[in-house]
Design a protein around this motif. Structure first.
Motif, PDB file in Angstrom:
ATOM      1  N   GLU A 536       0.838  -1.204   0.000  1.00  0.00           N
ATOM      2  CA  GLU A 536       0.000   0.000   0.000  1.00  0.00           C
ATOM      3  C   GLU A 536       0.872   1.253   0.000  1.00  0.00           C
ATOM      4  O   GLU A 536       0.576   2.237  -0.701  1.00  0.00           O
ATOM      5  CB  GLU A 536      -0.919  -0.005   1.222  1.00  0.00           C
ATOM      6  CG  GLU A 536      -1.688   1.293   1.459  1.00  0.00           C
ATOM      7  CD  GLU A 536      -2.694   1.615   0.359  1.00  0.00           C
ATOM      8  OE1 GLU A 536      -3.088   2.800   0.246  1.00  0.00           O
ATOM      9  OE2 GLU A 536      -3.080   0.688  -0.385  1.00  0.00           O
ATOM     10  N   ARG A 540       0.906   4.292  -2.867  1.00  0.00           N
ATOM     11  CA  ARG A 540       0.698   5.716  -2.528  1.00  0.00           C
ATOM     12  C   ARG A 540       1.841   6.573  -3.073  1.00  0.00           C
ATOM     13  O   ARG A 540       1.618   7.659  -3.606  1.00  0.00           O
ATOM     14  CB  ARG A 540       0.604   5.879  -1.014  1.00  0.00           C
ATOM     15  CG  ARG A 540      -0.667   5.329  -0.409  1.00  0.00           C
ATOM     16  CD  ARG A 540      -0.743   5.723   1.056  1.00  0.00           C
ATOM     17  NE  ARG A 540      -1.831   5.054   1.753  1.00  0.00           N
ATOM     18  CZ  ARG A 540      -2.145   5.277   3.028  1.00  0.00           C
ATOM     19  NH1 ARG A 540      -1.456   6.184   3.726  1.00  0.00           N
ATOM     20  NH2 ARG A 540      -3.129   4.625   3.609  1.00  0.00           N
ATOM     21  N   LYS A 570       3.129  10.797   3.504  1.00  0.00           N
ATOM     22  CA  LYS A 570       2.155  10.055   2.698  1.00  0.00           C
ATOM     23  C   LYS A 570       1.808   8.703   3.311  1.00  0.00           C
ATOM     24  O   LYS A 570       0.768   8.126   2.979  1.00  0.00           O
ATOM     25  CB  LYS A 570       2.696   9.847   1.278  1.00  0.00           C
ATOM     26  CG  LYS A 570       2.826  11.130   0.454  1.00  0.00           C
ATOM     27  CD  LYS A 570       1.471  11.772   0.215  1.00  0.00           C
ATOM     28  CE  LYS A 570       1.618  13.080  -0.569  1.00  0.00           C
ATOM     29  NZ  LYS A 570       0.317  13.784  -0.679  1.00  0.00           N
TER      30      LYS A 570
END
Length: 608
Positions: A536, A540, A570
């Motif tokens: 993930e 991103r 982030k």
């Protein structure tokens, strides 16, 4: 009167003795001379060890020189087979397939970032027979491990590139043959990694090596620029230039290298802390100018007159083009939907400087090959390459001398072996070390993360050309086996303590580079990501890059412009503490594992 003595002709020493080492063919894959007596010695010493007649510490030193490495799993070994410059023949691939079926429980061979092929989980009593069988086709694991001169790596396209000054392969071969079993390089403070690149594009990544060579021409004389003292791991350094030009044909490059090794071997202060006992530590401590002064002084020693640096008998001369495949009357051609083949052509195929031929890079997922794939690749090589291929530092295989008109047939044959994926050296070509699958030093399952990341990236269906050029690498510990330090996005294994439990985790590096002659280490982020959240995080960061970059801005330039802190922000929520409950239980289990994660790290043998 004594009977007259009868002079009889003394028989020559048997093949494989030290006096008469086996002569090998001058083709990539047949570089290291085979000594049969070493197999007898290994059989004897391993037998003594198994009977309790030899201390483990002594046996470890012995077997490491033969390329046999202990694993985190008890009573099994890894065998690291050296492929100098990555060269391998079809018969050798067949031999790998055969011994893997006989002796390797996981039924796979693993291509490493050092262009070796490793086989894991082999019971010690089977090791000698495996080594004997692969030796019959010229394969050797001699000095694949230990404090020795490790496998000599190089550009897999050396000899076929447009912009090379000359083919560096024969000189790399001479280097291998000179230093294997050399008395100076058998018990150094630590291992020495060498690379020979073919051009200034530096596809061999010379700056992260202990010893490195870049081709140079001066007034028609062939030579090399020599770099010394690079390396990754816990003290990453880029190798500075020792000499701008050293001759090849007269063997001066061997003489200078031996001087470096003699100096390195005498540095007892390095032996105190084996984790830092690399030549880069010496060069970093005294500086390259002072090190050069030591080399100059060493070259004045009496030992120089006692050596033969001539390369005439040891260089590896072989005319591959003379054995390239002949043109056939007809070849298959694509029809229908060409998108996947066109992607394969753009990412995996490069024209050679020899007209009518190309190299084809085979993308090997996680570096693993089954016996069926090994044999299949051998057949592809026999039919379409004249028998020539070399492994790469990115765990792939480059087929050489493929006729341009046969590329489609090669792709079809590779696809039948599940090796026809496009995207070689692109973002989906993820690189990792074995991690806790086998390595004593491993903290996390880097191979498991590799598969998870690759699945995520393939699922993203990335078609942006700049994003495709991003490289992702991960190691299962802080050491540099996957070269994560120089990746655009790199990770190394770590852990996070949550009460009495532990979460497998990774520490990211952002903005490394190694292409086009530019090598730089990425920025280590002040972030620790749970292993299950790494895919993930990568997605991103990629979306952030695609949405915020300037026109034509490459990833590393984007990292420089926006700064590491923006990347940390982030994924800040992904680093938040994890509560152990039914919903989060999977976070406490590593990729490709079933039980709760715990750090089980032993003492690695690469520093023995």
């Amino acid at each position: 009167m004594e009977p007259a003595s009868i002079e009889t002709e003394k028989p020559p020493p048997r093949t494989g003795s030290l006096e008469n080492p086996e002569v090998v063919e001058n083709v990539p894959g047949h570089v290291i001379p085979i000594l049969e007596r070493e197999f007898d010695d290994f059989d004897t010493e391993s037998g003594r060890f198994l009977k309790g007649q030899l201390e483990e510490s002594e046996f470890i030193k012995f077997r490491l020189k033969q390329g046999v490495y202990g694993q985190r799993q008890p009573d099994v070994q890894m065998i690291r087979v050296k492929l100098p410059m990555g060269g391998v023949t079809p018969d050798q691939l067949d031999a790998f397939a055969s011994v893997i079926e006989k002796y390797v429980p996981l039924r796979k061979g693993h291509v490493t970032t050092r262009q070796n092929i490793q086989m894991h989980h082999i019971p010690l009593p089977d090791v000698t027979e495996l080594m004997r069988e692969i030796s019959e086709v010229g394969l050797s694991s001699r000095e694949g491990c230990g404090n020795t001169m490790r496998n000599v790596t190089g550009d897999p396209r050396a000899g076929v590139l447009d912009d090379e000054l000359f083919d560096i392969t024969p000189y790399a071969g001479a280097y291998v043959r000179y230093f294997v079993r050399h008395p100076t390089t058998q018990a150094m403070p630590r291992k020495v990694k060498t690379a020979f690149t073919a051009t200034d594009a530096d596809n061999a990544i010379t700056q992260i090596h202990d010893m490195a060579f870049i081709p140079r021409l001066r007034d028609g004389v062939r030579g090399v620029q020599i770099r010394v003292g690079g390396g990754t791991s816990i003290m990453p350094r880029l190798a500075p230039t020792l000499y701008e030009f050293v001759e090849l044909e007269n063997g001066d490059y061997l003489k200078v290298t031996e001087a470096c090794m003699r100096i390195f071997d005498r540095q007892d202060f390095l032996r105190v802390n084996r984790a830092r006992a690399r030549i880069k530590v010496l060069v970093d401590k005294i500086g390259i100018d002072a090190f050069r002064e030591l080399v100059e002084e060493e070259l004045e020693g009496d030992w120089v007159a006692q050596r033969d640096f001539s390369i005439d008998e040891i260089r590896m001369d072989h005319d591959e083009q003379a054995h390239a495949p002949a043109s056939q009357p007809a070849y298959a051609s694509p029809n229908g939907d060409r998108r996947e083949f066109d992607h394969f052509m753009s990412s995996n195929v490069e024209l050679q400087r020899q007209r009518g031929f190309s190299t084809v890079e085979v993308k090997i997922r996680r570096g693993d090959l089954t016996p069926e794939q090994l044999r299949g690749l051998g057949e592809v090589m026999r039919r379409y390459t004249g028998g020539y291929a070399r492994t790469t530092v990115h765990q792939n295989l480059v087929l050489r001398w493929v006729r341009n008109e046969s590329v489609y047939e090669v792709w079809q044959a590779l696809s039948q072996l599940e090796l026809g994926d496009p995207g070689a050296d692109e973002i989906t070509d993820v690189v990792s070390c074995p991690g806790t699958d086998s390595c004593k030093l491993g903290i996390t399952s880097s191979m498991g993360l590799n598969q998870a990341v690759q699945d995520r990236l393939v699922g993203m269906q990335i078609d942006d050309p700049l994003t495709r050029r991003i490289h992702v690498k991960m190691s299962g510990c802080p050491n540099g086996c996957s070269q994560h330090h120089i990746a655009d996005i790199g990770f190394y294994g770590a852990s996070i303590k949550v009460g009495e439990r532990t979460v497998p985790a990774y520490i990211p590096h952002i903005g490394g580079a190694y292409e086009g002659g530019e090598v730089r280490y990425g920025k280590r982020l002040k972030t620790r990501l749970p292993a299950k959240r790494v895919p993930e995080a990568i997605e991103r960061w990629l979306r952030f890059y695609e949405s915020e970059r300037a026109d034509g801005e490459q990833f590393r330039a984007f990292v420089d412009r926006v700064g590491a802190q923006e990347f940390e922000l982030k994924v800040k929520d992904l680093t938040m503490p994890i509560e152990f409950n039914l919903e989060n239980m999977n976070q406490f289990v590593d990729w490709n594992r079933e039980g709760p994660f715990e750090v089980k790290r032993g003492e690695g043998e690469c520093a023995v």
